[in-house]
Scaffold this motif. Structure first.
Motif, mmCIF file in Angstrom:
data_model
loop_
_atom_site.group_PDB
_atom_site.id
_atom_site.type_symbol
_atom_site.label_atom_id
_atom_site.label_comp_id
_atom_site.label_asym_id
_atom_site.label_seq_id
_atom_site.Cartn_x
_atom_site.Cartn_y
_atom_site.Cartn_z
ATOM 1 N N PHE A 1 29.647 38.676 41.711
ATOM 2 C CA PHE A 1 29.307 37.475 41.127
ATOM 3 C C PHE A 1 28.131 36.714 41.235
ATOM 4 O O PHE A 1 27.052 37.521 41.236
ATOM 5 N N GLY A 2 27.456 35.830 40.446
ATOM 6 C CA GLY A 2 26.688 34.472 40.523
ATOM 7 C C GLY A 2 26.209 34.174 40.101
ATOM 8 O O GLY A 2 27.843 32.664 39.801
ATOM 9 N N SER A 3 25.360 33.507 38.770
ATOM 10 C CA SER A 3 25.133 32.223 38.453
ATOM 11 C C SER A 3 25.883 32.211 37.228
ATOM 12 O O SER A 3 25.116 33.005 36.412
ATOM 13 N N SER B 1 30.145 24.234 41.183
ATOM 14 C CA SER B 1 28.795 25.428 42.048
ATOM 15 C C SER B 1 28.640 25.467 40.607
ATOM 16 O O SER B 1 27.064 26.322 41.243
ATOM 17 N N GLY B 2 28.933 25.716 39.465
ATOM 18 C CA GLY B 2 28.378 26.669 38.625
ATOM 19 C C GLY B 2 28.224 28.088 38.734
ATOM 20 O O GLY B 2 27.423 29.021 38.639
ATOM 21 N N THR B 3 29.261 29.197 39.390
ATOM 22 C CA THR B 3 29.167 29.844 39.843
ATOM 23 C C THR B 3 30.468 31.006 38.662
ATOM 24 O O THR B 3 30.954 29.815 38.292
ATOM 25 N N TYR B 4 31.081 32.595 39.163
ATOM 26 C CA TYR B 4 31.280 32.549 38.191
ATOM 27 C C TYR B 4 31.789 34.132 38.942
ATOM 28 O O TYR B 4 31.409 34.228 40.366
ATOM 29 N N GLY B 5 32.486 34.663 38.690
ATOM 30 C CA GLY B 5 33.267 35.741 39.288
ATOM 31 C C GLY B 5 34.036 36.900 38.452
ATOM 32 O O GLY B 5 34.722 36.077 37.971
ATOM 33 N N ALA B 6 34.193 37.955 39.099
ATOM 34 C CA ALA B 6 34.768 39.160 37.884
ATOM 35 C C ALA B 6 35.288 40.482 38.487
ATOM 36 O O ALA B 6 34.575 41.089 39.564
ATOM 37 N N LEU B 7 36.201 41.120 37.468
ATOM 38 C CA LEU B 7 36.692 42.324 38.251
ATOM 39 C C LEU B 7 37.236 42.471 39.218
ATOM 40 O O LEU B 7 37.960 42.569 39.047
ATOM 41 N N GLY B 8 37.285 41.829 40.519
ATOM 42 C CA GLY B 8 37.566 41.917 41.906
ATOM 43 C C GLY B 8 37.949 43.020 42.013
ATOM 44 O O GLY B 8 38.263 43.199 43.001
ATOM 45 N N HIS B 9 36.766 44.074 41.757
ATOM 46 C CA HIS B 9 36.422 44.627 42.906
ATOM 47 C C HIS B 9 35.229 45.945 42.504
ATOM 48 O O HIS B 9 34.027 44.973 41.399
ATOM 49 N N GLN B 10 34.251 46.428 42.921
ATOM 50 C CA GLN B 10 32.256 46.975 42.944
ATOM 51 C C GLN B 10 32.407 47.274 41.089
ATOM 52 O O GLN B 10 33.179 48.159 41.196
#
Length: 318
Positions: A205-207, A137-146
């Motif tokens: 989250f983002g591209s 999908s060309g996406t990522y996730g990081a941190l696990g919190h706000q």
């Protein structure tokens, strides 16, 4: 009649043999576990006041106010505010602000407005750990919190943001009652890893920018929460330079959306004293499957921490 019943049984069994593997395969999902240290920059949606500004024992500006106009000139960024200050300097100046969603117009001496500038900000910055990249999908996730802005004590709205690969130059070790932290800097401001599209309680989250494929590892299958077991596991994280390393941990408690971990790797404990600020987002791996990300530490016992299931984090990506 008996032949027909046998045929139906055989046909039903045949369908099961064909359909079950296909269904299982379709449910399998894999993501690339990362563990890289990242610098985070977010341009806020306005100029925020970071501290109360008191005049004659009365607050002129309050922490969290958003300055929208100065003398009728729109001010979305600090550079706009500074330009408006330079254009004309009447003795009394007008500030249009947004306070708790309500618009207000204030007046103050120009000399006072000049002194307000150090208490204004239009950007928030921080550090953390990249959790995963989805190459499909060309996406990522990081941190696990706000991300919470420390000067505003809130998660301010933002116009745009980006993450960058960073390197760690020094570690301030965690001790009971005193969380440690990473001292890091962005390697190349001109090469962003990705853009930030969402900042919620489950992470940022983002591209993903494909030009940085060189930092990618191999995808791992996402572990279902019910598969996780009390016992040994690993985390991927960065504690020196920009190199991602693998360290041993123990899963100690499993809950509905999260689980608890204990750092056990002597090398990691010697270097960090426990979980650090900036380690949030470090991927957790068990039995070759990607299960979640470190999110919090126990302040009084820094080698203990909490982690979020990747399934939960992934569900709230959008």
């Amino acid at each position: 009649m008996g032949w027909n019943r046998s045929f139906k049984t055989f046909f039903g069994l045949l369908l099961m043999l064909y359909l079950v593997p296909v269904t299982s395969y379709a449910q399998e999902e894999s993501l690339i576990p990362m563990g890289h240290s990242i610098g985070i920059q977010m341009d806020l949606s306005g100029i925020y006041v970071t501290s109360d500004v008191v005049v004659d024992q009365h607050p002129l500006l309050k922490k969290g106010d958003i300055i929208q106009e100065l003398n009728g000139v729109e001010t979305k960024q600090l550079v706009h505010f500074e330009r408006a200050m330079q254009k004309n300097m009447p003795a009394t100046m007008t500030l249009d602000i947004l306070r708790n969603g309500e618009k207000k117009t204030l007046q103050a001496d120009s000399s006072l407005i000049k002194r307000v500038t150090p208490f204004l900000k239009d950007r928030t910055e921080g550090t953390g750990t990249l959790t995963y990249v989805d190459p499909k999908s060309g996406t990522y996730g990081a941190l696990g919190h706000q991300i919470i802005d420390s000067t505003l004590d809130s998660a301010p709205s933002f116009e745009k943001g980006a993450i960058y690969l960073s390197e760690i130059s020094q570690i301030k070790k965690s001790t009971p009652g005193f969380p440690g932290y990473k001292i890091s800097s962005i390697i190349d401001q001109n090469n962003l890893l990705g853009t930030i599209q969402s900042n919620n309680v489950y992470g940022i989250f983002g591209s993903w920018k494909n030009a940085y494929n060189k930092v990618l590892a191999e995808p791992l299958e996402i572990m279902q929460p019910m598969e996780l077991m009390i016992g040994p596991a690993e985390i991927f994280t960065t504690v020196q330079g920009s190199k991602v390393e693998k360290f041993s941990i123990q899963i100690t408690k499993i809950e509905e959306e999260q689980f608890q971990v204990l750092l056990t790797d002597p090398k990691l404990l010697q270097k960090t004293g426990g979980i650090l600020q900036g380690m949030s987002g470090s991927p957790v791996i068990q039995n070759g499957k990607f299960v979640g990300a470190i999110t919090h530490m126990f302040v009084d016992k820094p080698e203990k921490g909490a982690a979020l299931f990747l399934k939960t984090m992934r569900t709230h990506e959008k």
